[in-house]
Design an enzyme around this catalytic site. Structure first.
Site, mmCIF file in Angstrom:
data_model
loop_
_atom_site.group_PDB
_atom_site.id
_atom_site.type_symbol
_atom_site.label_atom_id
_atom_site.label_comp_id
_atom_site.label_asym_id
_atom_site.label_seq_id
_atom_site.Cartn_x
_atom_site.Cartn_y
_atom_site.Cartn_z
ATOM 1 N N SER A 135 5.208 -1.439 -5.613
ATOM 2 C CA SER A 135 5.989 -1.766 -4.937
ATOM 3 C C SER A 135 6.900 -3.428 -5.914
ATOM 4 C CB SER A 135 5.278 -2.409 -3.836
ATOM 5 O OG SER A 135 5.966 -3.413 -2.595
ATOM 6 N N LYS A 163 12.082 -3.142 -2.417
ATOM 7 C CA LYS A 163 11.979 -4.384 -1.264
ATOM 8 C C LYS A 163 13.357 -4.206 -1.469
ATOM 9 C CE LYS A 163 8.010 -5.077 0.215
ATOM 10 N NZ LYS A 163 7.499 -4.604 1.312
ATOM 11 N N LYS A 263 -2.146 1.543 6.715
ATOM 12 C CA LYS A 263 -2.864 0.434 6.328
ATOM 13 C C LYS A 263 -3.424 -0.024 7.076
ATOM 14 C CE LYS A 263 1.387 -1.854 4.500
ATOM 15 N NZ LYS A 263 1.542 -3.559 4.180
ATOM 16 N N GLY A 291 -0.628 -1.234 1.335
ATOM 17 C CA GLY A 291 -0.914 -2.254 0.549
ATOM 18 C C GLY A 291 -0.407 -3.783 1.119
HETATM 19 C C1 SMG Z 1 0.480 -9.052 1.900
HETATM 20 S S1 SMG Z 1 2.705 -8.581 2.366
HETATM 21 C C2 SMG Z 1 3.196 -7.093 2.188
HETATM 22 C C3 SMG Z 1 3.353 -6.458 3.209
HETATM 23 C C4 SMG Z 1 4.014 -4.902 2.534
HETATM 24 N N1 SMG Z 1 3.036 -4.748 0.923
HETATM 25 C C5 SMG Z 1 3.885 -3.869 -0.382
HETATM 26 O O1 SMG Z 1 5.093 -3.702 -0.882
HETATM 27 C C6 SMG Z 1 2.820 -3.004 -1.332
HETATM 28 C C7 SMG Z 1 2.127 -4.970 -1.507
HETATM 29 C C8 SMG Z 1 0.840 -4.095 -2.752
HETATM 30 O O2 SMG Z 1 1.223 -2.878 -3.660
HETATM 31 O O3 SMG Z 1 -0.481 -4.624 -2.076
HETATM 32 C C9 SMG Z 1 5.072 -3.742 2.960
HETATM 33 O O4 SMG Z 1 5.312 -3.935 3.904
HETATM 34 O O5 SMG Z 1 4.738 -2.791 2.622
HETATM 35 MG MG MG Z 2 5.557 -1.843 4.746
#
Ligand code: SMG
Ligand code: MG
Length: 368
Positions: A135, A163, A263, A291
């Site tokens: 990400s 993002k 998740k 994640g």
């Molecule tokens: C802690 S907020 C992050 C939430 C975001 N998570 C990621 O982008 C992946 C982060 C990771 O690789 O753990 C999502 O909305 O999917």
């Molecule tokens: Mg997400």
């Protein structure tokens, strides 16, 4: 098993670089670790709630409070405790899925360590390693983004997730697609930053052959996502909206999503995560493991989950060094774009000595 003690440990982990999403920028990750003590074994859990209620309504202060005042005492009263008993024992308390998930994982870890069974096998894993996506946050410039993506591609990540937010969407996607070609597996995550009125704008992402667009609209807007799905070609994946197997089936039935980001922390635990996996498979809906910047504790559990048969898309199961210079466990290291599924009993990983407590918590209560 009988729960004889629980320790809550709040750890602040600096990030290797700021991580910016549509709901803010983080430079560190506050983590709530949970250690469950039973006569047979100890188990570890990780609460994925952030320090502030920005991704969802949960946050570490509330999780600490609800665990301390309600959830841990409720489990302490259960004579014959195992992971399957956790959900029913806590069902009287509404919400707080991330807090419940951390507690259930710790009980599951203790139970499996005592039995010498690996978590992956318990969940139904069919692979011994999982392909990893990564990400990528919102950046200050397109050039900075392209440098970051180049680094992750060079590291071997098999899928890139960007993002996005209004003002940072079509151009970054175009730039990455043009620089890295059509072969790169590419997707985007909006974290609820758009409205149905943005449909025409979001359809400008259609030419870039994205795997999916993740959670463009509000968590509770299933009908809006179903309407958006009729206006754009990019498949919709839901994250924040999917809080249980029941809401997953509702979203699929309403046409709100074609793909699901699972998740375990968001849905109340790894047993519910498996139920969502099973329900999505029954509906022919591919899933992948999301994640929450987990440490090696939660990462070990996510990699085990990602090894189930329905996880057919690379997840946000990146290596430890994606976010952390040093992890709380031995680091997860990317090998040929994959992470190996832990094979030891339970989680198969241990917190490093300076993290795991030196003395057991006062029994029978808790220590936060
Ligand atoms: C802690 S907020 C992050 C939430 C975001 N998570 C990621 O982008 C992946 C982060 C990771 O690789 O753990 C999502 O909305 O999917
Ligand atoms: Mg997400």
């Amino acid at each position: 098993m009988k729960l004889t003690g629980v320790e809550l440990r709040h750890v602040r982990m600096p990030l290797v670089a700021p991580f910016r999403t549509s709901f803010g920028t983080s430079t560190s990750r506050d983590v709530l670790l949970l250690r469950a003590v039973t006569a047979e074994a100890e188990g570890w859990g990780e609460c994925v709630a952030m320090a502030d209620p920005l991704y969802s309504s949960e946050y570490i202060g509330a999780a600490t409070d609800v665990l301390t005042r309600f959830l841990v005492p409720a489990l302490g009263a259960v004579e014959h405790l195992d992971a399957n008993a956790v959900g029913p024992a806590l069902s009287g308390y509404k919400g707080h899925r991330m807090a419940k998930a951390a507690l259930e994982l710790a009980i599951l870890d203790a139970e499996l360590r005592a039995a010498g069974r690996p978590l992956a096998r318990e969940l139904g894993a069919v692979r011994d390693r999982v392909p990893c996506g990564v990400s990528v946050g919102i950046m200050g410039s397109i050039g900075e983004l392209l440098d970051a993506v180049a680094g992750y591609v060079a590291a071997g990540y098999v899928r890139i997730k960007l993002k996005i937010e209004p003002g940072w969407d079509v151009e970054p996607v175009r730039a990455v697609r043009e620089r890295f070609g059509d072969g790169l597996l590419l997707q985007v995550d909006a974290n609820t930053a758009y409205a149905l009125a943005d449909a025409r704008h979001l359809s400008r992402l259609d030419p870039f052959d994205l795997l999916l667009i993740e959670q463009p609209l509000d968590e509770d807007d299933l009908l809006g996502h179903a309407a958006l799905a009729r206006l754009i070609r990019t498949p919709i994946c839901l994250d924040e909206s999917i809080t249980s197997a029941r809401t997953a089936v509702a979203a699929i039935t309403l046409g709100a999503c074609e793909i699901v980001n699972i998740k375990a922390g968001r849905v109340g635990g790894y047993l519910e995560a498996r139920r969502i996996h099973d329900a999505c498979m029954a509906h022919g809906v591919p899933v992948w493991c999301g994640g929450m910047l987990e440490t090696g504790i939660g990462r070990a559990a996510n990699v085990a989950l990602a090894a189930l048969p329905g996880f057919t898309l690379p997840g946000d199961t990146s290596a430890s060094d994606r976010f952390y210079r040093t992890d709380l466990t031995a680091p997860f290291v990317l090998a040929d774009g994959h992470l190996a599924v832990p094979t030891g009993p339970g989680l198969g990983v241990e917190p490093l000595p300076d993290v795991s407590p030196r003395s057991p918590p006062k029994l029978p209560g808790y220590r936060s």
